[in-house]
Design an enzyme around this catalytic site. Sequence first.
Site, PDB file in Angstrom:
ATOM      1  N   GLN A  42       0.802  -1.222   0.000  1.00  0.00           N
ATOM      2  CA  GLN A  42       0.000   0.000   0.000  1.00  0.00           C
ATOM      3  C   GLN A  42       0.839   1.278   0.000  1.00  0.00           C
ATOM      4  O   GLN A  42       0.326   2.339  -0.325  1.00  0.00           O
ATOM      5  CB  GLN A  42      -0.943  -0.010   1.210  1.00  0.00           C
ATOM      6  CG  GLN A  42      -1.997  -1.098   1.089  1.00  0.00           C
ATOM      7  CD  GLN A  42      -2.887  -1.187   2.315  1.00  0.00           C
ATOM      8  OE1 GLN A  42      -2.575  -1.889   3.259  1.00  0.00           O
ATOM      9  NE2 GLN A  42      -3.998  -0.469   2.317  1.00  0.00           N
ATOM     10  N   HIS A  78       0.478  -9.581   4.069  1.00  0.00           N
ATOM     11  CA  HIS A  78      -0.602  -8.593   4.160  1.00  0.00           C
ATOM     12  C   HIS A  78      -1.322  -8.546   2.811  1.00  0.00           C
ATOM     13  O   HIS A  78      -1.085  -7.660   1.990  1.00  0.00           O
ATOM     14  CB  HIS A  78      -0.028  -7.224   4.542  1.00  0.00           C
ATOM     15  CG  HIS A  78      -1.062  -6.252   5.042  1.00  0.00           C
ATOM     16  ND1 HIS A  78      -1.001  -5.638   6.276  1.00  0.00           N
ATOM     17  CD2 HIS A  78      -2.215  -5.792   4.487  1.00  0.00           C
ATOM     18  CE1 HIS A  78      -2.049  -4.848   6.446  1.00  0.00           C
ATOM     19  NE2 HIS A  78      -2.802  -4.919   5.371  1.00  0.00           N
ATOM     20  N   ASN A 132      -2.023 -10.980   8.042  1.00  0.00           N
ATOM     21  CA  ASN A 132      -2.970  -9.902   8.307  1.00  0.00           C
ATOM     22  C   ASN A 132      -4.382 -10.315   7.918  1.00  0.00           C
ATOM     23  O   ASN A 132      -4.621 -10.755   6.791  1.00  0.00           O
ATOM     24  CB  ASN A 132      -2.585  -8.662   7.485  1.00  0.00           C
ATOM     25  CG  ASN A 132      -3.522  -7.507   7.755  1.00  0.00           C
ATOM     26  OD1 ASN A 132      -3.546  -6.962   8.858  1.00  0.00           O
ATOM     27  ND2 ASN A 132      -4.330  -7.138   6.770  1.00  0.00           N
ATOM     28  N   GLU A 133      -5.294 -10.192   8.842  1.00  0.00           N
ATOM     29  CA  GLU A 133      -6.730 -10.349   8.591  1.00  0.00           C
ATOM     30  C   GLU A 133      -7.083 -11.528   7.690  1.00  0.00           C
ATOM     31  O   GLU A 133      -7.663 -11.354   6.603  1.00  0.00           O
ATOM     32  CB  GLU A 133      -7.288  -9.051   7.999  1.00  0.00           C
ATOM     33  CG  GLU A 133      -7.076  -7.864   8.914  1.00  0.00           C
ATOM     34  CD  GLU A 133      -7.800  -6.605   8.450  1.00  0.00           C
ATOM     35  OE1 GLU A 133      -8.200  -6.560   7.269  1.00  0.00           O
ATOM     36  OE2 GLU A 133      -7.945  -5.677   9.245  1.00  0.00           O
TER      37      GLU A 133
HETATM   38  C1  BGC Z   1      -6.332  -3.682   6.197  1.00  0.00           C
HETATM   39  C2  BGC Z   1      -5.626  -2.533   5.520  1.00  0.00           C
HETATM   40  C3  BGC Z   1      -6.639  -1.559   4.963  1.00  0.00           C
HETATM   41  C4  BGC Z   1      -7.487  -1.032   6.101  1.00  0.00           C
HETATM   42  C5  BGC Z   1      -8.541  -0.020   5.704  1.00  0.00           C
HETATM   43  C6  BGC Z   1      -7.520  -3.282   7.016  1.00  0.00           C
HETATM   44  O1  BGC Z   1      -8.546  -4.193   6.816  1.00  0.00           O
HETATM   45  O2  BGC Z   1      -5.416  -4.441   6.947  1.00  0.00           O
HETATM   46  O3  BGC Z   1      -4.797  -3.047   4.536  1.00  0.00           O
HETATM   47  O4  BGC Z   1      -6.049  -0.515   4.262  1.00  0.00           O
HETATM   48  O5  BGC Z   1      -8.163  -2.110   6.694  1.00  0.00           O
HETATM   49  O6  BGC Z   1      -9.499  -0.596   4.880  1.00  0.00           O
END
Ligand code: BGC
Length: 406
Positions: free
Chosen positions: A18, A109, A153-154
């Site tokens: 990002q 990520h 991540n997530e």
């Molecule tokens: C993610 C980021 C994203 C942010 C805002 C999170 O779910 O880890 O990559 O930019 O939310 O949407």
Amino acid sequence: MIKFPEGFYWGAAASAYQVEGNNKNSDWWEWEKKSGKEPSGDACGHYQLYKEDFALARELNHNAHRLSIEWARIEPQEGKFCLDEITHYKEVIASLRQCNIEPVVTLHHFTNPVWFAGSGGWKNPAAADLFLRYVEKIVGALAEEVHFWVTINEPMVYAYHAYILGAWPPQERSYLQAKKVITNLISAHVKAYRAIHDIYKRRNLKPPAVSIAKNIQAFAPSVPTLRNRVAVYLRQRSFNFAFVNSLMRHKSLDFIGINYYTRGLVNVESWLIQVLLFDESKAKESGLKKNSLGWDIYPEGLYKLLLKFRRYRLPVFILENGICTPDDNLRWEFISAHLKSLYLAMQKGVRVMGYLYWSLLDNFEWDKGFAPRFGLIEVDYNNYRRRVRESARKFCEVCRTGTIDI
Ligand code: BGC
């Protein structure tokens, strides 16, 4: 006035794809070309400008920063590791250390090397082992300088967007495939967790702190019908807790990394299990203030959810919490309200190690492109100049004093 404990971590988070720019060996790069979405291009130019960015974070009194390593840079071809890129990330970490900023390093990520995606990505039964090889390589190179690791991540957000909603690459819409992906992500984390600990043990280093970044949502029924309440219960269980429960069963979490943004109002139109669990809701207008993507601002949700996380008896680290908005006053309102919620949860016995705002800089918001502005620091994409926002200065005082007037 409220006061946070001594030694609390304060800072901001970002991810490689990002902010860095030109991650040409990543699956997102390929996908941007095909999908016609706004391309990430040079992003924030952070690959070149990281020293300046960390100096700004230092000026803003941050003592921690979350970044991610782009797997596709480290292993651009299967099994072939790029030493220059490993050196680059060593320098990135060293630069944080020089600023007295604690690195919190994410290994995955959302993005994958093109070759990995081509071999079936996270559906491939070998996915966890392929990930492990990269993890061993990069953790082996950085272990001496890093204490906090975030493997993935997530995972649920990734599986949902990429394999159920079909909004992110590889744009599939299959519950069955999503289930495979989740199973492989669990296995990838567990293997990585063990490998990271082994590396530290073999080198006689202080044991690392390893976790995931778990996105949690405060689900609530839009209208309190039985069906909506059942859907809320199921979503809460499957989205917020199931993944963490699996990792707990494998004893593979040293703390719980939490990302919190919003609440999800649930309004479903059928009793079909997939509808109860996954359908995008046509909820009634909530009346709450919103970010520029239309997400409800709901700080109470962080408090309520954190209380539920007490059951794991592990410390919590807020690894992301933030707002995209053109209104910087609203950004500060958002941050202070969430810090208050966090503090109240701590008063009720939730052990919190730190709070990282998403994000240090405005950045590339995936399929939404560059329009959403999440940054404490504004980026002018015409010339890559940075401008520190007022909210960042207010947050800077919180980081400096550990207190906030509420
Ligand atoms: C993610 C980021 C994203 C942010 C805002 C999170 O779910 O880890 O990559 O930019 O939310 O949407």
